[in-house]
Design a protein around this motif. Sequence first.
Motif, PDB file in Angstrom:
ATOM      1  N   HIS A 413       1.015  -1.027  -0.384  1.00 42.32           N
ATOM      2  CA  HIS A 413      -0.200  -0.149   0.081  1.00 42.32           C
ATOM      3  C   HIS A 413       1.007   1.637   0.307  1.00 42.32           C
ATOM      4  O   HIS A 413       0.307   2.571  -0.378  1.00 42.32           O
ATOM      5  CB  HIS A 413      -0.787   0.360   1.276  1.00 42.32           C
ATOM      6  CG  HIS A 413      -1.402   1.766   1.542  1.00 42.32           C
ATOM      7  ND1 HIS A 413      -2.784   1.685   1.232  1.00 42.32           N
ATOM      8  CD2 HIS A 413      -1.138   2.029   2.075  1.00 42.32           C
ATOM      9  CE1 HIS A 413      -2.771   3.141   0.900  1.00 42.32           C
ATOM     10  NE2 HIS A 413      -2.722   3.284   1.899  1.00 42.32           N
ATOM     11  N   ASP A 515      -4.725  -2.617  -1.514  1.00 40.22           N
ATOM     12  CA  ASP A 515      -5.522  -0.844  -0.817  1.00 40.22           C
ATOM     13  C   ASP A 515      -4.866  -0.438  -2.065  1.00 40.22           C
ATOM     14  O   ASP A 515      -3.933   0.742  -1.446  1.00 40.22           O
ATOM     15  CB  ASP A 515      -5.308  -0.799   0.518  1.00 40.22           C
ATOM     16  CG  ASP A 515      -6.186  -1.455   1.675  1.00 40.22           C
ATOM     17  OD1 ASP A 515      -7.343  -1.623   1.467  1.00 40.22           O
ATOM     18  OD2 ASP A 515      -6.147  -1.222   2.917  1.00 40.22           O
ATOM     19  N   THR A 517      -6.506   2.041  -4.251  1.00 40.88           N
ATOM     20  CA  THR A 517      -7.319   2.788  -4.352  1.00 40.88           C
ATOM     21  C   THR A 517      -7.642   3.506  -3.430  1.00 40.88           C
ATOM     22  O   THR A 517      -9.155   4.308  -3.230  1.00 40.88           O
ATOM     23  CB  THR A 517      -8.304   2.334  -5.482  1.00 40.88           C
ATOM     24  OG1 THR A 517      -8.832   1.411  -4.367  1.00 40.88           O
ATOM     25  CG2 THR A 517      -7.991   1.902  -6.533  1.00 40.88           C
ATOM     26  N   THR A 518      -7.032   3.686  -1.979  1.00 41.99           N
ATOM     27  CA  THR A 518      -7.662   4.152  -0.485  1.00 41.99           C
ATOM     28  C   THR A 518      -7.799   6.003  -1.121  1.00 41.99           C
ATOM     29  O   THR A 518      -9.152   6.492   0.121  1.00 41.99           O
ATOM     30  CB  THR A 518      -6.602   3.609   0.581  1.00 41.99           C
ATOM     31  OG1 THR A 518      -5.336   4.006   0.327  1.00 41.99           O
ATOM     32  CG2 THR A 518      -7.473   2.227   0.751  1.00 41.99           C
ATOM     33  N   THR A 522     -14.435   7.983  -5.712  1.00 42.63           N
ATOM     34  CA  THR A 522     -15.511   6.688  -5.471  1.00 42.63           C
ATOM     35  C   THR A 522     -15.090   6.663  -7.352  1.00 42.63           C
ATOM     36  O   THR A 522     -15.062   5.402  -7.686  1.00 42.63           O
ATOM     37  CB  THR A 522     -16.891   6.682  -5.043  1.00 42.63           C
ATOM     38  OG1 THR A 522     -17.310   8.229  -5.589  1.00 42.63           O
ATOM     39  CG2 THR A 522     -16.680   6.753  -3.023  1.00 42.63           C
ATOM     40  N   GLU A 525     -12.533   4.898  -9.035  1.00 43.22           N
ATOM     41  CA  GLU A 525     -12.035   4.092  -8.269  1.00 43.22           C
ATOM     42  C   GLU A 525     -12.683   2.893  -9.046  1.00 43.22           C
ATOM     43  O   GLU A 525     -12.659   1.853  -9.358  1.00 43.22           O
ATOM     44  CB  GLU A 525     -12.556   4.236  -6.824  1.00 43.22           C
ATOM     45  CG  GLU A 525     -12.172   2.438  -6.072  1.00 43.22           C
ATOM     46  CD  GLU A 525     -12.415   2.472  -4.481  1.00 43.22           C
ATOM     47  OE1 GLU A 525     -11.731   1.984  -4.046  1.00 43.22           O
ATOM     48  OE2 GLU A 525     -13.347   3.167  -4.150  1.00 43.22           O
ATOM     49  N   SER A 526     -14.208   3.064  -8.909  1.00 40.98           N
ATOM     50  CA  SER A 526     -15.120   2.015 -10.246  1.00 40.98           C
ATOM     51  C   SER A 526     -14.718   1.903 -11.516  1.00 40.98           C
ATOM     52  O   SER A 526     -14.625   0.657 -11.597  1.00 40.98           O
ATOM     53  CB  SER A 526     -16.775   2.210 -10.281  1.00 40.98           C
ATOM     54  OG  SER A 526     -16.819   2.760  -9.008  1.00 40.98           O
ATOM     55  N   THR A 545      -8.148  -5.490   0.398  1.00 41.11           N
ATOM     56  CA  THR A 545      -8.822  -4.390   0.053  1.00 41.11           C
ATOM     57  C   THR A 545     -10.076  -5.134   1.384  1.00 41.11           C
ATOM     58  O   THR A 545     -10.723  -5.312   1.244  1.00 41.11           O
ATOM     59  CB  THR A 545      -8.826  -4.441  -1.185  1.00 41.11           C
ATOM     60  OG1 THR A 545      -9.399  -2.752  -0.806  1.00 41.11           O
ATOM     61  CG2 THR A 545      -9.571  -5.270  -1.704  1.00 41.11           C
ATOM     62  N   THR A 546     -10.017  -3.235   1.471  1.00 39.70           N
ATOM     63  CA  THR A 546     -11.685  -3.156   1.792  1.00 39.70           C
ATOM     64  C   THR A 546     -12.776  -2.466   1.267  1.00 39.70           C
ATOM     65  O   THR A 546     -13.693  -1.970   1.408  1.00 39.70           O
ATOM     66  CB  THR A 546     -11.867  -3.427   3.675  1.00 39.70           C
ATOM     67  OG1 THR A 546     -11.694  -1.275   3.185  1.00 39.70           O
ATOM     68  CG2 THR A 546     -11.301  -3.916   4.519  1.00 39.70           C
ATOM     69  N   SER A 547     -11.909  -2.522  -0.168  1.00 38.51           N
ATOM     70  CA  SER A 547     -13.305  -1.312  -1.195  1.00 38.51           C
ATOM     71  C   SER A 547     -14.491  -2.209  -1.768  1.00 38.51           C
ATOM     72  O   SER A 547     -13.912  -2.991  -2.418  1.00 38.51           O
ATOM     73  CB  SER A 547     -12.329  -0.564  -2.160  1.00 38.51           C
ATOM     74  OG  SER A 547     -12.725  -0.230  -3.249  1.00 38.51           O
TER      75      SER A 547
END
Length: 586
Positions: A413, A515, A517-518, A522, A525-526, A545-547
């Motif tokens: 990251h 991670d 794209t933290t 948004t 990111e999509s 990640t958690t995205s």
Amino acid sequence: MPVGGPTGGHVLREAIRGQRRRVVSASLLGMTHQGCEALVPVVIGAAIDTAVATGSSEALLRWLLVLAALFLVLSTCYRTSARIAEGAGEHAAHRLRLELGARVLDPRGGADTNRLPGALTSIATNDARRVGSVATVLAYGLAAVAALTVSAVALLRISVPLGLLVLLGIPPLLWLGHRISRPLERRSETEQERAAHASGVAADLVAGLRVLKGMGAESAAVSRYRTTSQDSLAAALRAARSRAGHEGAVLALTGVFIAVIGIVGAYLAMRGTISVGELVAAVGLAQFLLGPFQLLTYVNAEFAQGRASARRIAEVLASPAAVEGGHAEPSGRTAVHIRLRGVSLGALRGVDLDIGAGSLTGVVTRDPAAANDLLRCLAREADPAEGVIEIDGVPLTELDPDRLRRSVLVAHHDADLFESSLLDNVKAGAGSTAVDTSSPATDGTASTTDGTVAASTAVDDALAASTADEVARLLPDGADTLLAERGRSLSGGQRQRVALARALAADRSVLVLHDPTTAVDTVTESRIAARLRDVRRGRTTVLVTTSPALLAVTDQVIVLEEGTVTTTGHHAELVADETYRATVLA
């Protein structure tokens, strides 16, 4: 140099041995220079006895010509010797820096364990320079010994008592000088350790300056560095006092010794044992001896500091490897199957994972330590305490670490960018794998051209997939714009997109992204998520990640709770779970 084994003494010997030709040449020239300098007062004494005392102009002219020849030889030898000796020191230091660089970059790792990057930098610069200087001063020391020998022989010819006084007095003086240098050696080592630590802390603070400002923790950071800097200053002052005491003590001893020589010479002249010219020669030699003794004092101090630095270098070179090297090579397939069985390391507890060949897999965990330990295992920065990790059925421990990293890339990251152009940063990823030079080609030119085109295509695809091409269009010189150190001239999101492009351009069989794209908005990111699946199609990809945007395009999601696998499924199914939803959609 192989990992393990070298000591400080070994490092010093190798530094000198590697430059033995230069050291020998510089020593011979230095000895000639010092020998000629020692002969100057002898020639002057002979001129007094054979020319001045007799009033012979012809004899005086002959001795003046001899003096001129001596000065010509000694000045030429001095310049040449100094140039060669300094070159030996620089080459020795450069060789040590190469060895340290090779050890730090060794695929087995271990050199950076418990060492800050700034500390390693200090060792590779300051300590390498000090050890290299030993090769330089060794030539000076041998020249000083030659000067003492020539002086002793000359004094023996003038008077046996004077010659014996020098010959018998020099060894105890050298021994005392060595004993006096011991505290300097210890304090120099402490000074270098504190300076390296201060350098490491400073580098840490500069790297995290934006974070510190955002947290309002500037005062705490300044306080930390002030304390570290003061410790380093105190150690440097103690070393400086020790060096001053060492040089003062040695100079006092040599001053007394030279005074004794002068007194004995005057006594012999008063008794008529030696002539006026011989007395002048004896006094001149006694004064000349101060130079070689000062040189030996300097050499002794440099050796003391060089020994301390050599021990610090030896500690890095002898650092145990973080992982043992295997000999097998990865299969070379573009789609690789990864399996973890009962893996435990740090926060991981008996992890079982099955990542299909060519799949796009998401790994979700709320524990940063568990994510970091998983990345370390997959990158083989550390081997599991328990369990096994397999790639296409072959345990990682059996694979060559260097070959493994040519197939598996773990992009952390906090990856840094280089102080170069944006395009060069991305090409750095494509350079090692985009062109396959291992297979034979019938047309070398065509093979090179095809490889260059493939590398260029990989870079273009990576820029588009990460939307780093949009970043390039916003810069003054496009993709050729030079970035500041660690990419600080870019925003956090822009840095992440360029770092992601670099990882994608590498085109490895296995890519693990943590991670990525933290710091990206948004919408962007999509777009990255959709393009990421396309650009990595047919290759194994793991997203830690958690995205939700990234997890939505994965083939499966694996959830880790308290260091162990608790759930596996598709993102669309798992969002119904309250714990998963709290982790991903929070």
